[in-house]
Design a protein around this motif. Structure first.
Motif, PDB file in Angstrom:
ATOM      1  N   ARG A  29       7.348-147.828  65.956  1.00 53.66           N
ATOM      2  CA  ARG A  29       7.854-147.738  67.332  1.00 53.66           C
ATOM      3  C   ARG A  29       7.398-146.452  68.019  1.00 53.66           C
ATOM      4  O   ARG A  29       7.268-146.413  69.243  1.00 53.66           O
ATOM      5  N   THR A  33       5.466-146.546  71.455  1.00 52.05           N
ATOM      6  CA  THR A  33       5.866-145.760  72.623  1.00 52.05           C
ATOM      7  C   THR A  33       4.656-145.097  73.266  1.00 52.05           C
ATOM      8  O   THR A  33       4.492-145.114  74.497  1.00 52.05           O
ATOM      9  N   GLY A  36       2.582-147.705  75.012  1.00 49.79           N
ATOM     10  CA  GLY A  36       3.213-148.112  76.266  1.00 49.79           C
ATOM     11  C   GLY A  36       2.961-147.107  77.380  1.00 49.79           C
ATOM     12  O   GLY A  36       2.630-147.478  78.510  1.00 49.79           O
ATOM     13  N   GLU A 111       4.135-160.176  73.163  1.00 49.16           N
ATOM     14  CA  GLU A 111       5.032-159.078  73.475  1.00 49.16           C
ATOM     15  C   GLU A 111       6.424-159.276  72.866  1.00 49.16           C
ATOM     16  O   GLU A 111       7.132-158.323  72.583  1.00 49.16           O
ATOM     17  N   GLU A 112       6.821-160.551  72.685  1.00 49.81           N
ATOM     18  CA  GLU A 112       8.137-160.824  72.116  1.00 49.81           C
ATOM     19  C   GLU A 112       8.174-160.476  70.631  1.00 49.81           C
ATOM     20  O   GLU A 112       9.228-160.124  70.102  1.00 49.81           O
ATOM     21  N   LYS A 116       9.405-152.807  70.424  1.00 54.80           N
ATOM     22  CA  LYS A 116       9.508-152.186  71.741  1.00 54.80           C
ATOM     23  C   LYS A 116       9.414-150.663  71.622  1.00 54.80           C
ATOM     24  O   LYS A 116       9.819-150.073  70.612  1.00 54.80           O
ATOM     25  N   TYR A 118      10.397-146.694  72.235  1.00 53.61           N
ATOM     26  CA  TYR A 118      11.685-146.011  72.302  1.00 53.61           C
ATOM     27  C   TYR A 118      12.101-145.766  73.756  1.00 53.61           C
ATOM     28  O   TYR A 118      13.281-145.806  74.089  1.00 53.61           O
ATOM     29  N   ASP A 120      10.329-145.721  78.122  1.00 55.15           N
ATOM     30  CA  ASP A 120       9.212-146.083  78.991  1.00 55.15           C
ATOM     31  C   ASP A 120       9.290-145.248  80.260  1.00 55.15           C
ATOM     32  O   ASP A 120      10.388-144.948  80.749  1.00 55.15           O
ATOM     33  N   ASN A 184       1.217-152.277  65.449  1.00 56.13           N
ATOM     34  CA  ASN A 184       2.313-153.116  65.921  1.00 56.13           C
ATOM     35  C   ASN A 184       2.039-154.596  65.637  1.00 56.13           C
ATOM     36  O   ASN A 184       2.921-155.340  65.180  1.00 56.13           O
TER      37      ASN A 184
END
Length: 393
Positions: A29, A33, A36, A111-112, A116, A118, A120, A184
């Motif tokens: 994650r 992050t 993202g 994406e599901e 995700k 931590y 954004d 990921n």
């Protein structure tokens, strides 16, 4: 020894897979992050990139040798569109069979399945992609029409700033972004099928590059009344130089030297080769269309002709004066991928990884094809000279 972008991307993919297999979710994650945040910054910079590269590209094209300039730009655009159509037709015909064993459900909503971030941070772009394109066309055509050196110099300076952002920020951090995405996806159990697609798509693209070069030189050879394969052999040093430099601009000296061996008027090559290095991207277009359709196939998205043809037409314009750095074409195309093909962050990351793993081959196809267009322009220029002499008499 310089560690180039391609080795870094490959290393990032390998490490991402290994880390994704053994690391706990909290660590992955962390990388998610970063990916993202990087993806958000990329979205912010894309409209600026479009303006920075297209405006001076169109503005500079408006200044030159009149008829020779117009013909060169037109033929380069037609060649680029033809390359995109060849890639579309081939992918449309082959993907259902060569990628038949891939599970579409596995990639339906990536994406599901991904972890995700931590947190954004929103980085809203200053304008939309289409707004940036329209503004670029208006300003670029305006600079060419009014012949404003001041505006052209300003646009060149802005391009240099964006080029610096790409070269010093985006390109160095891109492997980390790819690493995070693959870690990921490995954690989500998606990476095995993706790697098998990489290999198949890569092989198809290389074959298409070679086939399109044969088509280009068959046309140029018939115009020049020369053996097309002999012409291709003459241009081969440019091809292999581009494999190493991954830059059309950096290969210009070799491309120019070899092109002068297949034309009769060397001044034509002096004019066309530097111009074509920025506006003729047939190899890159083959790669972008093939890779984007592969990613869309993986996601189960439609890639109908009505969707892909407008994308190909815009691609030929958007990549004008793409930066002379590895991966420049895909960076210039990200806006179109998102706005016209509906690419999300995961799809964009896959697209970048797919593209950059063979970027040098696309560049090699670009610069070698420049020789074919130069040979055609040599013939047109000589015919125009004969006509001018007749009029003078």
């Amino acid at each position: 020894m310089k560690f180039g972008l391609l080795p870094r991307i490959i290393l990032a993919i390998v490490l991402g897979i290994l880390i994704g297999l053994v690391s706990p979710s909290p660590l992955i994650r962390v990388f998610a992050t970063f990916s993202g945040l990087f993806g958000n910054f990329l979205g912010f910079i894309i409209p600026l990139l479009i303006i920075g590269f297209i405006v001076p590209g169109i503005g500079a094209i408006g200044k030159g040798a009149g008829k020779l300039l117009g013909w060169t730009a037109a033929i380069a655009y037609i060649s680029t569109i033809g390359a995109g159509l060849l890639a579309y037709i081939t992918a449309k015909a082959l993907y259902p069979s060569i990628l038949a064993n891939q599970s579409l459900k596995e990639f339906a909503n990536p994406e599901e399945a991904l972890l995700k971030p931590y947190f954004d941070i929103e980085m809203e772009p200053l304008m939309g992609i289409m707004s940036a394109l329209l503004l670029s066309f208006v300003i670029g055509i305006g600079i060419a029409a009014v012949k404003s050196d001041l505006l052209l110099n300003l646009s060149n300076d802005f391009r240099d700033i964006i080029h610096l952002v790409i070269e010093k920020v985006i390109i160095p951090l891109l492997p980390v972004h790819i690493f995070g995405i693959f870690a990921n996806m490995t954690n989500a159990g998606q990476v095995g099928s993706i790697l098998s697609i990489f290999i198949k798509v890569f092989a198809m693209i290389i074959i298409l590059h070679i086939a399109y070069l044969v088509i280009q030189y068959t046309i140029a050879g018939s115009v020049q009344k020369k053996n097309p394969f002999s012409m291709l052999k003459t241009m081969s040093p440019a091809y292999f130089t581009a494999l190493g430099t991954q830059s059309s601009a950096a290969t210009i000296p070799v491309t120019l030297r070899q092109a002068k061996h297949i034309v009769k008027k060397e001044k034509v090559a002096d004019f066309t080769i530097p111009l074509l290095a920025t506006i003729h991207l047939s190899g890159s277009t083959i790669t972008l269309v093939s890779c984007s359709m592969a990613v869309m196939f993986m996601q189960g998205h439609s890639y109908a002709f009505t969707i892909m043809f407008p994308f190909i037409l815009m691609l030929g314009i958007t990549m004008v004066a793409a930066p002379g750095v590895p991966g420049g074409a895909v960076m210039a195309a990200i806006g179109l991928l998102e706005s016209m093909l509906g690419f999300g962050p995961a799809m964009t990351a896959l697209m970048i990884a797919l593209y950059i793993t063979q970027d040098s081959f696309g560049t090699a196809c670009n610069v070698t094809g420049d020789g074919a267009i130069t040979a055609i322009m040599d013939k047109i220029s000589r015919e125009d000279s004969v006509e001018d002499e007749k009029v003078a008499v």
